[in-house]
Design an enzyme around this catalytic site. Structure first.
Site, mmCIF file in Angstrom:
data_model
loop_
_atom_site.group_PDB
_atom_site.id
_atom_site.type_symbol
_atom_site.label_atom_id
_atom_site.label_comp_id
_atom_site.label_asym_id
_atom_site.label_seq_id
_atom_site.Cartn_x
_atom_site.Cartn_y
_atom_site.Cartn_z
ATOM 1 N N GLU A 100 0.825 -1.246 0.114
ATOM 2 C CA GLU A 100 -0.015 -0.014 -0.029
ATOM 3 C C GLU A 100 0.969 1.312 -0.047
ATOM 4 O O GLU A 100 2.156 1.087 0.177
ATOM 5 C CB GLU A 100 -1.059 -0.181 1.116
ATOM 6 N N ASN A 156 1.602 5.034 1.729
ATOM 7 C CA ASN A 156 0.992 5.946 2.855
ATOM 8 C C ASN A 156 1.297 7.384 2.373
ATOM 9 O O ASN A 156 2.469 7.720 2.132
ATOM 10 C CB ASN A 156 1.584 5.465 4.377
ATOM 11 N N ARG A 197 1.503 10.208 4.092
ATOM 12 C CA ARG A 197 1.717 11.236 5.236
ATOM 13 C C ARG A 197 3.290 11.240 5.677
ATOM 14 O O ARG A 197 3.974 10.111 5.015
ATOM 15 C CB ARG A 197 1.103 10.866 6.324
ATOM 16 N N ARG A 240 10.136 2.853 19.549
ATOM 17 C CA ARG A 240 8.722 3.642 19.872
ATOM 18 C C ARG A 240 8.644 3.417 21.494
ATOM 19 O O ARG A 240 8.201 2.424 21.888
ATOM 20 C CB ARG A 240 7.520 3.353 19.309
HETATM 21 C C1 MV4 Z 1 -0.610 -9.325 4.245
HETATM 22 C C2 MV4 Z 1 0.243 -10.295 4.870
HETATM 23 C C3 MV4 Z 1 0.490 -11.791 4.278
HETATM 24 N N1 MV4 Z 1 -0.233 -11.962 3.167
HETATM 25 N N2 MV4 Z 1 -0.959 -9.595 2.918
HETATM 26 C C4 MV4 Z 1 -1.015 -5.990 7.679
HETATM 27 C C5 MV4 Z 1 -1.357 -4.953 7.920
HETATM 28 C C6 MV4 Z 1 -1.557 -4.602 6.633
HETATM 29 N N3 MV4 Z 1 -0.961 -3.254 6.212
HETATM 30 C C7 MV4 Z 1 -0.999 -5.588 5.659
HETATM 31 N N4 MV4 Z 1 -0.593 -6.543 6.608
HETATM 32 C C8 MV4 Z 1 -0.539 -7.993 6.101
HETATM 33 N N5 MV4 Z 1 -0.915 -8.169 5.034
HETATM 34 C C9 MV4 Z 1 -0.821 -10.845 2.302
HETATM 35 N N6 MV4 Z 1 -1.081 -10.968 1.025
HETATM 36 C C10 MV4 Z 1 0.439 -10.134 6.352
HETATM 37 C C11 MV4 Z 1 0.137 -9.050 6.897
HETATM 38 C C12 MV4 Z 1 0.396 -9.011 8.263
HETATM 39 C C13 MV4 Z 1 -0.001 -9.611 9.320
HETATM 40 C C14 MV4 Z 1 -1.170 -10.240 9.000
HETATM 41 C C15 MV4 Z 1 -1.979 -10.894 10.051
HETATM 42 C C16 MV4 Z 1 -1.279 -11.058 11.462
HETATM 43 C C17 MV4 Z 1 -0.440 -10.088 11.458
HETATM 44 C C18 MV4 Z 1 0.365 -9.500 10.589
HETATM 45 C C19 MV4 Z 1 1.400 -8.668 11.057
HETATM 46 C C20 MV4 Z 1 2.236 -8.008 9.806
HETATM 47 C C21 MV4 Z 1 1.767 -8.239 8.953
#
Ligand code: MV4
Length: 460
Positions: free
Chosen positions: A290, A292, A294, A340
């Protein structure tokens, strides 16, 4: 280039203080805004002027668009710096500033809209040939469509909210039988949290590093990057430690991910500074995640290794300055790490506001502390619990780690609980010291208890 004479800072806490530092160095007058409980806050004391904009509750103060615009008008402020959180990623606010003839120090309203619509951003990147995780082409409008996509890419999948942030409206689905429930739960959660239930689907990649790239673009579209940050040390989508460069980075990796980030920014005609977020899997494959739109909490680690003041860049770009240096002139030196420090219980991460009865901050070679607290200040319970960022810089990661250990030891704070003991624990772990970690690290060392806050201070 004529900069602004006066800037209003539509934020509080350490980032408001950080923006004041940049304005002062640029010879710009500053206006602080504050709520009823923050009359004595550091950002109010450091600014040239201050305007009370309402009660403690941020919905009526730091999120109050008419109130902030009125404060800008009565003080003759030419520009508004939104910091992070609050109104920083609100396209209506950016538009309202423009309508009032006030420069919003940040990207265009349209950039903010794209950044806030993850399914759209993903689709735009995919169409420009930037690798995204296999998944749906844009939003999935029904559970049946989600199932079709999931069967095509294979389980496990992750269902995400288009308007998502901070991990809300997200569900991991391990098998076909779990999809229906996950779809409706994610939809309901997204609708409640963001007023928008739109979802998309991606293959779930279990072991990842979260690596992001800082970029900057001027009004002519000249775009550069300032290298990557590794933000894999997080708990429930709340980043706790960030560093630059990533322990897995090489010159080749940085060039590759940096060029991807610049392409991503150009694909959406991005303006001002921003961050392109990627996930990197265990084989080193890089996927766009994604954008961001900011200044981020963790920007100081990039400043320390690049020598560039990102907030000053942000202000200069908003005033119409062009980027006069070339990518190859941006050099990186050494290693920086940020911890942090939150006013939270260090085991369960439950907010612990209150009065700071004694404070002594670390300093000395290679240590920077970005904070807005002081001895005698009462940390209010109304806002996020970030009270300080300890940032260290060293010639290499090893030196940065020893500096951080020293700085954490020298950080004396009494009256409230903080996450300093948690950080000390991380820095004593051999996997962390060896750079061998992914986003599962905190749960691994702390156990994945089900209590505690899930708020994300970047997205208030
Ligand atoms: C994911 C992923 C694994 N596979 N997308 C977490 C917040 C958001 N910005 C995107 N995130 C994630 N996206 C795909 N395709 C793993 C995360 C992820 C996460 C997911 C579940 C539980 C804890 C996590 C911690 C960091 C990132």
């Amino acid at each position: 280039m004529e900069l602004f004479k006066k800037v209003l800072i539509a934020n509080r806490g350490e980032i408001a203080v950080r923006v004041i530092h940049a304005c002062k160095e640029l010879g710009i007058k500053t206006v602080a805004v504050y709520s009823d409980v923050e009359k004595e806050a550091l950002h109010v004391r450091l600014a040239d002027e201050a305007v009370c904009i309402g009660p403690a509750n941020s919905a009526q103060s730091y999120l109050n668009i008419p109130g902030i615009l009125s404060a800008a008008e009565i003080t003759d402020s030419e520009a508004v710096h939104p910091g992070y959180g609050f109104l920083s990623e609100n396209p209506h606010f950016a538009e309202a500033c423009a309508t009032s003839g006030i420069t919003f120090i940040g990207p265009t309203p349209e950039n903010i809209r794209v950044g806030g619509d993850k399914a759209k951003a993903r689709q735009m990147m995919k169409r420009r040939g930037i690798t995204v995780v296999p998944g749906s082409d844009g939003p999935v409008i029904s559970e049946e469509l989600a199932m079709k996509v999931a069967k095509r890419i294979g389980f496990p999948v992750i269902v995400k909210a288009s308007a998502g942030g901070g991990g809300r409206g997200m569900r991991i689905v391990n098998e076909e039988s779990g999809l229906e429930q996950a779809f409706y739960m994610a939809q309901r959660e997204a609708l409640a949290a963001f007023g928008n239930g739109e979802l998309y689907v991606e293959q779930y990649i279990p072991e990842i590093r979260h690596i992001e790239v800082q970029i900057a673009a001027d009004s002519k579209g000249n775009t550069v990057h300032f290298g990557e940050r590794d933000c894999s040390i997080q708990r429930r989508h709340q980043k706790l430690i960030e560093e630059a460069p990533s322990p897995v980075s090489t010159e080749k990796f940085r060039k590759k991910i940096g060029e991807l980030a610049v392409r991503a920014a150009k694909a959406i005609k991005y303006r001002n500074i921003g961050t392109v977020e990627f996930i990197v899997d265990m084989e080193g494959n890089i996927y766009f995640m994604e954008m961001n739109t900011r200044i981020q909490v963790e920007h100081p680690v990039t400043e320390m290794v690049s020598g560039i003041d990102l907030v000053k860049e942000q202000i200069k770009l908003a005033a119409g300055s062009l980027i006069e240096y070339k990518q190859h002139q941006i050099k990186f030196y050494g290693h920086a790490i940020e911890c942090r420090i939150n006013a939270e219980d260090p085991e369960r991460f439950i907010p612990n506001p209150g009065k700071i009865t004694f404070l002594s901050l670390p300093g000395g070679p290679g240590v920077r502390v970005d904070t807005s607290v002081y001895s005698g200040w009462t940390v209010p319970s109304y806002y996020d619990s970030l009270i300080a960022k300890v940032i260290v810089h060293g010639r290499n990661r090893e030196e940065a780690i020893s500096r951080m250990k020293r700085a954490l030891d020298e950080f004396i704070i009494e009256g409230i609980k903080t996450t300093i003991p948690f950080h000390k624990k991380v820095f004593s772990q051999s996997d962390f010291v060896n750079g061998e970690f992914n986003t599962g690290f905190v749960d691994k060392i702390n156990g994945s208890g089900q209590s505690g806050s899930t708020r994300n201070e970047d997205k208030q």
